[in-house]
Design a protein around this motif. Sequence first.
Motif, PDB file in Angstrom:
ATOM      1  N   VAL A   1       0.842  -1.200   0.000  1.00 39.09           N
ATOM      2  CA  VAL A   1       0.000   0.000   0.000  1.00 39.09           C
ATOM      3  C   VAL A   1       0.875   1.246   0.000  1.00 39.09           C
ATOM      4  O   VAL A   1       1.814   1.369   0.795  1.00 39.09           O
ATOM      5  CB  VAL A   1      -0.951   0.005   1.213  1.00 39.09           C
ATOM      6  CG1 VAL A   1      -1.673   1.349   1.331  1.00 39.09           C
ATOM      7  CG2 VAL A   1      -1.960  -1.126   1.089  1.00 39.09           C
ATOM      8  N   THR A   2       0.555   2.186  -0.902  1.00 41.26           N
ATOM      9  CA  THR A   2       1.353   3.418  -1.015  1.00 41.26           C
ATOM     10  C   THR A   2       0.541   4.692  -0.779  1.00 41.26           C
ATOM     11  O   THR A   2       1.117   5.751  -0.510  1.00 41.26           O
ATOM     12  CB  THR A   2       1.992   3.510  -2.412  1.00 41.26           C
ATOM     13  OG1 THR A   2       0.946   3.509  -3.414  1.00 41.26           O
ATOM     14  CG2 THR A   2       2.927   2.330  -2.662  1.00 41.26           C
ATOM     15  N   LYS A   3      -0.797   4.607  -0.877  1.00 40.92           N
ATOM     16  CA  LYS A   3      -1.614   5.820  -0.809  1.00 40.92           C
ATOM     17  C   LYS A   3      -2.033   6.209   0.603  1.00 40.92           C
ATOM     18  O   LYS A   3      -2.485   7.331   0.822  1.00 40.92           O
ATOM     19  CB  LYS A   3      -2.873   5.654  -1.667  1.00 40.92           C
ATOM     20  CG  LYS A   3      -2.615   5.541  -3.156  1.00 40.92           C
ATOM     21  CD  LYS A   3      -3.896   5.714  -3.958  1.00 40.92           C
ATOM     22  CE  LYS A   3      -4.959   4.694  -3.593  1.00 40.92           C
ATOM     23  NZ  LYS A   3      -6.197   4.844  -4.390  1.00 40.92           N
ATOM     24  N   PHE A   4      -1.921   5.288   1.553  1.00 38.48           N
ATOM     25  CA  PHE A   4      -2.465   5.540   2.881  1.00 38.48           C
ATOM     26  C   PHE A   4      -1.461   5.207   3.968  1.00 38.48           C
ATOM     27  O   PHE A   4      -0.531   4.408   3.763  1.00 38.48           O
ATOM     28  CB  PHE A   4      -3.742   4.703   3.102  1.00 38.48           C
ATOM     29  CG  PHE A   4      -4.827   4.993   2.115  1.00 38.48           C
ATOM     30  CD1 PHE A   4      -5.633   6.115   2.254  1.00 38.48           C
ATOM     31  CD2 PHE A   4      -5.038   4.161   1.028  1.00 38.48           C
ATOM     32  CE1 PHE A   4      -6.627   6.402   1.334  1.00 38.48           C
ATOM     33  CE2 PHE A   4      -6.027   4.435   0.102  1.00 38.48           C
ATOM     34  CZ  PHE A   4      -6.826   5.556   0.258  1.00 38.48           C
ATOM     35  N   GLN A   5      -1.715   5.804   5.116  1.00 41.54           N
ATOM     36  CA  GLN A   5      -0.945   5.487   6.310  1.00 41.54           C
ATOM     37  C   GLN A   5      -1.884   5.514   7.504  1.00 41.54           C
ATOM     38  O   GLN A   5      -2.961   6.131   7.441  1.00 41.54           O
ATOM     39  CB  GLN A   5       0.190   6.487   6.498  1.00 41.54           C
ATOM     40  CG  GLN A   5      -0.246   7.928   6.663  1.00 41.54           C
ATOM     41  CD  GLN A   5       0.937   8.870   6.724  1.00 41.54           C
ATOM     42  OE1 GLN A   5       2.077   8.464   6.604  1.00 41.54           O
ATOM     43  NE2 GLN A   5       0.660  10.150   6.935  1.00 41.54           N
ATOM     44  N   PRO A   6      -1.536   4.827   8.585  1.00 38.07           N
ATOM     45  CA  PRO A   6      -2.404   4.837   9.759  1.00 38.07           C
ATOM     46  C   PRO A   6      -2.742   6.251  10.209  1.00 38.07           C
ATOM     47  O   PRO A   6      -1.893   7.148  10.206  1.00 38.07           O
ATOM     48  CB  PRO A   6      -1.562   4.094  10.801  1.00 38.07           C
ATOM     49  CG  PRO A   6      -0.718   3.165   9.991  1.00 38.07           C
ATOM     50  CD  PRO A   6      -0.367   3.941   8.749  1.00 38.07           C
ATOM     51  N   GLY A   7      -4.002   6.438  10.539  1.00 35.49           N
ATOM     52  CA  GLY A   7      -4.487   7.744  10.958  1.00 35.49           C
ATOM     53  C   GLY A   7      -5.254   8.490   9.897  1.00 35.49           C
ATOM     54  O   GLY A   7      -6.003   9.435  10.206  1.00 35.49           O
ATOM     55  N   ASP A   8      -5.096   8.113   8.620  1.00 37.82           N
ATOM     56  CA  ASP A   8      -5.862   8.760   7.555  1.00 37.82           C
ATOM     57  C   ASP A   8      -7.354   8.512   7.743  1.00 37.82           C
ATOM     58  O   ASP A   8      -7.768   7.419   8.152  1.00 37.82           O
ATOM     59  CB  ASP A   8      -5.437   8.230   6.183  1.00 37.82           C
ATOM     60  CG  ASP A   8      -4.078   8.749   5.738  1.00 37.82           C
ATOM     61  OD1 ASP A   8      -3.594   9.728   6.321  1.00 37.82           O
ATOM     62  OD2 ASP A   8      -3.502   8.147   4.805  1.00 37.82           O
TER      63      ASP A   8
END
Length: 347
Positions: A78-85
């Motif tokens: 996954v490249t578009k998201f990170q925890p907390g989004d």
Amino acid sequence: MKTMKAAILTKQNTMEIQEIPIPECGDDEVLVKVMAVGVCGSDVHFFSEGHIGDDYVQYPHILGHEGAGIVEAVGKNVTKFQPGDHVAVEPGIACGFCPACKAGKYNLCEKMQFMSGPPVWGCLRQYLTIREDFCFQIPMDMSFERGSLVEPLSVAIHAVRQARVKPNDRVLIVGAGPIGLSCIAAVKDCGAGEVMICDTIPQRLEMARQFGARVFDVSKVPIQEQLADEIAADQIDVGMETAGIVSGFGTLIDCVKRGGSIVLVGCPSADTAPIPIGKLVTKELMVNGLFRYRNTYPYGIHLAASDVAPFDLMFTQSFPLADAQKAHEMARDDKANCMKIIIHPNE
């Protein structure tokens, strides 16, 4: 934590809160902590009747497909998201390979996996996993309730596209429920002229008035009589049937001008209906069906974040996950006072 709470539909009209495993996040998936889920009319059909047409619930089942939440974890690819989004979840996962997908019409995918559509489990649980490409970031200051509204707004956006609504078009909508109100907003946002809507429930018509529509109560006098002068003058360009009432199609054939367009948005209450074919032909009306949506979520997020309509008025009731059954009973039994019920799985 290894388990989560979920509202499990165990039989018709019966939900139980159970502990089930939190799903593992695949390499191309995100794990979403579900914060808000809107109750849709299709959920109510599955809840109370156990089926929609030939699509029968396979118990146990989890309903809900209008979801928004917080990214909890991401897969290694996954490249578009990170925890907390903060994200809105598009609930229909297409295969990408069938003829419909390759033609760009992935909403008609032959192998569609649609959340809450049996046997695919839906959003009424504390966590879910979804492929990265069907997850969309929402502004951090957008409420999760508005994030969940992106799904019905997507239906309305697709309806506007199917009907080819143009600037200054006059539009008549049959049905002032959540989809009807969403259509008001989508039609206004694309620059249409006057928007008219008809229904039999005064509370829904009043909300439609606040959304900026000209409203008509058709409980006693048909819309054809109320708009007789405008119909005669060919002043209604587009018709949208959002209530799933079979007579609504015939009504729009009567009302829409020669050369106009009609889109059938609502899930029909019957498979067949009498239609004035002569008028359909001689008026040369363009008629489109509509099945969910495609490529709408970015625009839906823009619309949900805008002030084109007072969207927060739609959120008429709110429940924790523990009261999911009560929420669906209210949606089933009190349509006059319920517009969009929201369930909060992590309250």
